[in-house]
Design an enzyme around this catalytic site. Sequence first.
Site: not given
Length: 445
Positions: A73-74, A225, A312
């Site tokens: 994913w990311d 994060r 994010e």
Amino acid sequence: MIRINMKGLAAAALAACIVTSGLSVHPAFAQGGEQTVNWTREDVSKIELNQDNTLPYMDVSKLEKMAPGYHIWDTWPLLDRDGNIASYKGWKVIFSLSAPNTVLPGKVHDIATIRYFYSKNGKDWTLGGELFPAGTALGQRQWAGSAMLDGDQIHAFYTATGREGQAQLTYEQRIASAAGRIVADSTGVRFENWGQHRVILEPDGKYYQTKEQAQQGEGGGYAFRDPMWFKDPKTGKEYLLFEGNSGGAVGERSFKPEYAGSGEYLQQHPVPAGAVHANGNIGIAEVVNGDLTNFKLLPPLIEANYVNEELERPHVVVKDKKYYLFTDSHINKYAEGTHGPEGMYGFVSDKLIGGYKPLNGSGLVLANPPENPYQAYSWLVTPELNVVGFAHFGDLDNLTIGDVGNQSPEFQFSHFGGTLAPTVKISIKGDRTQIEKVLPQGWIK
């Protein structure tokens, strides 16, 4: 509802005089002349899907699985110290969060590990393996970050989630780093000679909410994060950007008119009390004296108090001497009384710190189509304005993302992408953006 008395309305009117498109002076910058910007409820009220910002429908089930045996994913590319996509002996490298594809999609974040891929052409990728030797990284698992190459030394920044050695899964988040060496030959790329992993940033409780503060009171989330490397080409100063939440517990939080926008907007749109739980921000820390293990926390670049809970994977692209700050957010992370799609959002300024205004009037840069609202996520813009993301959940009909975990494992696996989505090319002109075309999966450069 939060009721505004006449005194409050006067304050709102004053705010309207000094606020333009959500811009307001943060008290922490009052003497230095620098600014933290509010992304306001008025800004997001202008969100509108159109052909310039809406992605075409994507059939998640037909995408190539780039890492057989794993969900990914990311994803982020290896950068050089100036922030360009790095090339080492002709190889480009990307990093992705990963988990075995036997794990339910909703559980992948509980065991996430960073793996890397390498490529000569920036579009056909070979899986290299885990970035760090097993058991050496901090945290119970590792979440997204960035990586910078200086000569043959790699500096990896990542989110250490949970405390290593704890039996119970926890969600404490710290920003960590480690330095190693890249090695490449005609057969591929590997990393070796890793030094000590260090925690380099933790929330201070003032500008950035701690886990303990987040746990006081119901509702709201917690984030510290997604460190992203950035070097300011105008000043030469070096930074990490990251996702955070505004400091303090929910019970200590008070509404300010500038969170809504103009005084006129606030009068016409009362703010629900539940909006207090949204306090997402985009943080920044400066490298001290060139020491990549020593960072100084600065006040946030953007705050979304009473607007959005999560901003994010923030990152900056410089184009035409302007700073374009991008971030991602989810449908279900908007504050009560506001709405926005699963999308990538952006802001523009003439400088790195201060002066940001929402792109396209609202901040929305690209969004999933309404008929497939969760098809992709976690977008990142490269210096070439290629937008890399991953395929998330497709063709859920009327289910929300929160409903997916209640479905059968077969349903969850069949509707989850877990691979890179087609890259999207965007164009930027001033404070306007536009989707230009869709490129193949994994197209980085």
